[in-house]
Design an enzyme around this catalytic site. Structure first.
Site, mmCIF file in Angstrom:
data_model
loop_
_atom_site.group_PDB
_atom_site.id
_atom_site.type_symbol
_atom_site.label_atom_id
_atom_site.label_comp_id
_atom_site.label_asym_id
_atom_site.label_seq_id
_atom_site.Cartn_x
_atom_site.Cartn_y
_atom_site.Cartn_z
ATOM 1 N N GLY A 179 -12.310 -49.053 13.462
ATOM 2 C CA GLY A 179 -10.893 -49.303 13.276
ATOM 3 C C GLY A 179 -10.231 -48.564 14.266
ATOM 4 N N GLY A 180 -9.043 -48.548 14.404
ATOM 5 C CA GLY A 180 -8.347 -47.996 15.445
ATOM 6 C C GLY A 180 -8.169 -46.617 15.473
ATOM 7 N N ASN A 222 -29.652 -70.603 -6.549
ATOM 8 C CA ASN A 222 -30.072 -70.031 -5.456
ATOM 9 C C ASN A 222 -31.440 -70.223 -4.810
ATOM 10 O OD1 ASN A 222 -30.825 -67.780 -6.922
ATOM 11 N ND2 ASN A 222 -30.965 -66.799 -5.028
ATOM 12 N N PHE A 223 -31.999 -71.713 -5.237
ATOM 13 C CA PHE A 223 -33.316 -71.944 -4.975
ATOM 14 C C PHE A 223 -33.334 -72.492 -3.375
ATOM 15 C CE2 PHE A 223 -33.646 -73.520 -9.213
ATOM 16 C CZ PHE A 223 -34.369 -72.844 -9.649
ATOM 17 N N LEU A 242 -37.766 -72.620 -19.140
ATOM 18 C CA LEU A 242 -37.801 -73.922 -19.154
ATOM 19 C C LEU A 242 -38.465 -74.413 -18.171
ATOM 20 C CD1 LEU A 242 -36.382 -76.226 -20.779
ATOM 21 C CD2 LEU A 242 -34.697 -76.049 -18.959
ATOM 22 N N VAL A 293 -34.090 -68.126 3.147
ATOM 23 C CA VAL A 293 -33.439 -66.900 3.793
ATOM 24 C C VAL A 293 -33.680 -65.738 2.780
ATOM 25 C CG1 VAL A 293 -31.320 -65.964 4.276
ATOM 26 C CG2 VAL A 293 -31.941 -68.189 5.275
ATOM 27 N N GLN A 310 -32.090 -61.704 -5.658
ATOM 28 C CA GLN A 310 -30.856 -60.917 -5.710
ATOM 29 C C GLN A 310 -29.480 -61.725 -5.586
ATOM 30 O OE1 GLN A 310 -28.977 -56.857 -3.552
ATOM 31 N NE2 GLN A 310 -31.277 -57.503 -3.376
ATOM 32 N N SER A 311 -29.468 -62.480 -4.657
ATOM 33 C CA SER A 311 -27.989 -63.104 -4.138
ATOM 34 C C SER A 311 -27.482 -63.757 -5.552
ATOM 35 C CB SER A 311 -28.367 -64.081 -3.067
ATOM 36 O OG SER A 311 -28.859 -65.183 -3.495
ATOM 37 N N GLU A 322 -32.560 -61.352 2.477
ATOM 38 C CA GLU A 322 -31.451 -60.419 2.821
ATOM 39 C C GLU A 322 -31.471 -60.310 4.630
ATOM 40 O OE1 GLU A 322 -29.147 -58.512 1.395
ATOM 41 O OE2 GLU A 322 -28.460 -57.764 3.514
ATOM 42 N N ARG A 340 -34.956 -81.893 -5.827
ATOM 43 C CA ARG A 340 -36.211 -82.574 -6.165
ATOM 44 C C ARG A 340 -36.563 -82.433 -7.752
ATOM 45 N NH1 ARG A 340 -36.885 -79.612 -1.416
ATOM 46 N NH2 ARG A 340 -37.090 -77.603 -2.225
ATOM 47 N N ASP A 361 -27.191 -60.317 0.506
ATOM 48 C CA ASP A 361 -27.415 -60.967 -0.912
ATOM 49 C C ASP A 361 -26.318 -60.533 -1.819
ATOM 50 O OD1 ASP A 361 -29.844 -61.935 -0.583
ATOM 51 O OD2 ASP A 361 -30.945 -59.874 -1.153
HETATM 52 N N1 CAO Z 1 -38.900 -74.993 -13.928
HETATM 53 C C1 CAO Z 1 -39.902 -75.692 -12.934
HETATM 54 N N2 CAO Z 1 -39.722 -75.381 -11.576
HETATM 55 C C2 CAO Z 1 -39.020 -74.268 -11.415
HETATM 56 C C3 CAO Z 1 -38.232 -73.765 -12.102
HETATM 57 C C4 CAO Z 1 -38.339 -73.996 -13.072
HETATM 58 N N3 CAO Z 1 -37.487 -73.311 -14.343
HETATM 59 N N4 CAO Z 1 -37.416 -72.323 -11.315
HETATM 60 C C5 CAO Z 1 -37.873 -72.846 -10.030
HETATM 61 N N5 CAO Z 1 -38.805 -73.739 -9.809
HETATM 62 C C6 CAO Z 1 -39.424 -74.403 -8.675
HETATM 63 C C7 CAO Z 1 -38.274 -74.845 -7.742
HETATM 64 O O1 CAO Z 1 -37.969 -75.747 -8.262
HETATM 65 C C8 CAO Z 1 -39.277 -74.937 -6.274
HETATM 66 O O2 CAO Z 1 -40.045 -75.965 -6.480
HETATM 67 P P1 CAO Z 1 -39.897 -77.039 -5.266
HETATM 68 O O3 CAO Z 1 -40.437 -76.344 -4.028
HETATM 69 O O4 CAO Z 1 -41.095 -78.087 -5.808
HETATM 70 O O5 CAO Z 1 -38.641 -77.545 -5.032
HETATM 71 C C9 CAO Z 1 -40.296 -73.654 -6.615
HETATM 72 O O6 CAO Z 1 -40.013 -73.117 -8.087
HETATM 73 C C10 CAO Z 1 -39.799 -72.255 -5.824
HETATM 74 O O7 CAO Z 1 -38.469 -72.220 -5.856
HETATM 75 P P2 CAO Z 1 -37.982 -71.554 -4.272
HETATM 76 O O8 CAO Z 1 -38.404 -72.466 -3.114
HETATM 77 O O9 CAO Z 1 -36.486 -71.250 -4.319
HETATM 78 O O10 CAO Z 1 -39.010 -70.122 -4.378
HETATM 79 P P3 CAO Z 1 -39.442 -69.348 -3.200
HETATM 80 O O11 CAO Z 1 -39.623 -68.122 -3.840
HETATM 81 O O12 CAO Z 1 -40.214 -70.109 -2.348
HETATM 82 O O13 CAO Z 1 -38.174 -68.808 -2.141
HETATM 83 C C11 CAO Z 1 -35.969 -67.951 -1.494
HETATM 84 C C12 CAO Z 1 -37.305 -67.923 -2.540
HETATM 85 C C13 CAO Z 1 -35.052 -66.809 -1.901
HETATM 86 C C14 CAO Z 1 -36.686 -67.507 0.067
HETATM 87 C C15 CAO Z 1 -35.560 -69.377 -1.681
HETATM 88 O O14 CAO Z 1 -35.149 -69.644 -2.984
HETATM 89 C C16 CAO Z 1 -33.993 -69.216 -0.850
HETATM 90 O O15 CAO Z 1 -34.077 -69.566 0.411
HETATM 91 N N6 CAO Z 1 -33.019 -69.185 -1.533
HETATM 92 C C17 CAO Z 1 -31.740 -69.649 -0.850
HETATM 93 C C18 CAO Z 1 -31.150 -68.177 -0.263
HETATM 94 C C19 CAO Z 1 -31.259 -67.112 -1.101
HETATM 95 O O16 CAO Z 1 -30.662 -67.146 -2.206
HETATM 96 N N7 CAO Z 1 -31.673 -66.034 -0.827
HETATM 97 C C20 CAO Z 1 -31.429 -64.790 -1.255
HETATM 98 C C21 CAO Z 1 -32.903 -64.258 -1.839
HETATM 99 S S1 CAO Z 1 -32.719 -62.585 -2.173
HETATM 100 O O17 CAO Z 1 -32.940 -61.769 -0.728
#
Ligand code: CAO
Length: 415
Positions: A246-247, A96-97, A72, A137, A17-18, A139, A104, A168
């Site tokens: 507020g006030g 926002n990974f 991709l 993280v 979402q964010s 929301e 990596r 978010d």
């Molecule tokens: N091709 C290849 N790999 C890809 C890809 C693509 N097109 N898109 C994503 N990936 C891979 C990432 O590189 C990552 O791999 P590694 O762990 O090897 O680096 C993997 O997919 C998973 O990505 P992620 O760790 O971001 O995803 P998750 O579902 O495990 O976590 C979240 C989700 C939201 C907790 C995490 O992304 C995060 O903390 N983001 C930052 C904060 C944020 O924006 N939070 C808001 C979320 S909405 O409430």
């Protein structure tokens, strides 16, 4: 008519979402947003909380309007080559990974700058630098760590998260502002820059009045809080129930029908400027001159009693009737609108704040439109893309790949 961000190309590596709220806003302002998704998988929200089998969820469709989607595998060698070309061809990369994911993949900020010095690289993370910088993280984690949950709810209940997605969507909004500001600076400097928005910081930014109150607490009780004068204050800002922040004191009051309708309530603010009008409308004219009620200071220790008295009046009207009586008297108030009422509100439809969108596999659905209205760059909401719908189009139009080159990348499993 052209759009404000026509010609700006965004490489959109966002998910959930964010990040998507940020790039959706930029798309609404006219940017070409290329959403990059993992082949065969896509943004996880496509499949979350599905209401119709095998159809992109409302969660996804409502966050990804006006974008193009390409698949991709950015960890595949050939995929990395495509990504490098995309970095050259785009103005902004948004992601926002989880922390470190792009590094990596082999694309740290230093490398991105080498490839394209004009690139603006924007990220949402849960936390800024510090003990939690490596944490994932969502929301509500942000609401809890940003100070919102500890100050939301009632004194005798647990910390409470709010229904508004302040962690978010609030952070996405900040990131979007950071991006357009960096684009503006690039006009003069010719250089891109790093833009960061942490969800904890964004929630705290929205909770500034609570940090204000934390400091006021050192100088005595917070007199507009429901704990005053009979309750206890500790050493941290307490939960303030429905107090206004507020006030001008405010509270949520029952209206006619509250026994059966959970939303038969109105928010009522006892603004000092209209105190005589409030007294007249509730039949308490004697309070206008009575020194026990006439000044805001005198009223503070009696707010519970005052709001209970006003509620005796609001309970005799439904929330719309109460609004119709109070508004002409300039008394600030607002009915508690349910989502059902908001969805049906004609004025929100007329301004495009609530829009109906057609989708090829889902049909018609409601969404929120752009809340920011530009007179020379109106937003038209178009449907979210299907997974990989524009892969070939983007590889051809943006990167100039031939059919044979596209076939080669596809055969390698990179798209
Ligand atoms: N091709 C290849 N790999 C890809 C890809 C693509 N097109 N898109 C994503 N990936 C891979 C990432 O590189 C990552 O791999 P590694 O762990 O090897 O680096 C993997 O997919 C998973 O990505 P992620 O760790 O971001 O995803 P998750 O579902 O495990 O976590 C979240 C989700 C939201 C907790 C995490 O992304 C995060 O903390 N983001 C930052 C904060 C944020 O924006 N939070 C808001 C979320 S909405 O409430």
């Amino acid at each position: 008519m052209g759009k404000a961000l026509d010609g700006v190309r965004i490489l959109d590596f966002t998910h959930v979402q964010s990040g998507p709220t940020c790039t959706q806003l930029l798309a609404w302002f006219g940017a070409d947003v290329i959403k990059v998704e993992r082949p065969g998988v896509g943004d996880a929200t496509r499949g979350q909380l599905r209401d119709i089998p095998d159809v992109d969820s409302l969660y996804f469709t409502m966050l990804n309007h006006n974008k193009r989607s390409m698949t991709l595998n950015s960890k595949h060698e050939k995929g990395k080559a495509v990504l490098e070309s995309l970095i050259k061809a785009c103005d902004v990369l948004v992601e926002n990974f989880a922390p470190g994911a792009l590094d990596r993949m082999g694309f740290p900020w230093e490398r991105i700058q080498e490839i394209n010095p004009r690139m603006i690289y924007a990220s949402v993370k849960g936390f800024g630098p510090g003990p939690y910088e490596d944490c994932k993280v969502y929301e509500n984690v942000a609401q809890c760590t940003g100070g919102a949950a500890s100050t939301t709810g009632f004194d005798d209940g647990p910390p409470t998260v709010t229904g508004a997605q302040i962690g978010d969507s609030g952070t996405g909004l900040n990131l979007a502002l950071g991006i357009v500001t960096a684009l503006f600076q690039r006009e003069r400097s010719g250089r891109g820059q790093r833009v960061m928005a942490a969800m904890q910081d964004s929630v705290l930014n929205l909770c500034r009045v609570k940090l204000r109150d934390q400091q006021r607490l050192a100088h005595g009780p917070l007199k507009e809080y429901p704990q005053y004068p009979d309750g206890q204050f500790g050493d941290a800002v307490p939960r303030s129930g429905n107090a206004s922040g507020g006030g001008q004191p405010g509270w949520i009051l029952k209206c006619k029908g509250w026994e059966s309708d959970p939303n038969a309530y109105i928010y009522f603010i006892t603004q000092a400027a209209v105190w005589p009008a409030i007294c007249k409308v509730i039949g308490k004219e004697e309070w206008i001159e009575d020194p026990e009620y006439a000044t805001p200071e005198a009223r503070l220790p009696k707010l519970v009693h005052i709001f209970a008295t006003i509620e005796e009046w609001t309970k005799t009207k439904n929330k719309v009737e109460a609004m119709d009586i109070l508004n002409p008297l300039n008394i600030p108030c607002g009915p508690i609108l349910s989502m059902k009422e908001v969805a049906a509100e004609p004025s929100l439809r007329a301004t495009g704040t609530v829009v109906e969108v057609d989708h090829p596999t889902r049909g018609k659905y409601l969404s929120v439109g752009n809340p920011i209205k530009l007179s020379d760059s109106p937003s038209e909401v178009t449907r979210s893309p299907l997974l990989g719908e524009h892969t070939e189009e983007i590889l051809k139009d943006v990167l100039g790949l031939s059919d044979a080159e596209i076939a080669e990348v596809r055969a390698a499993g990179a798209i």
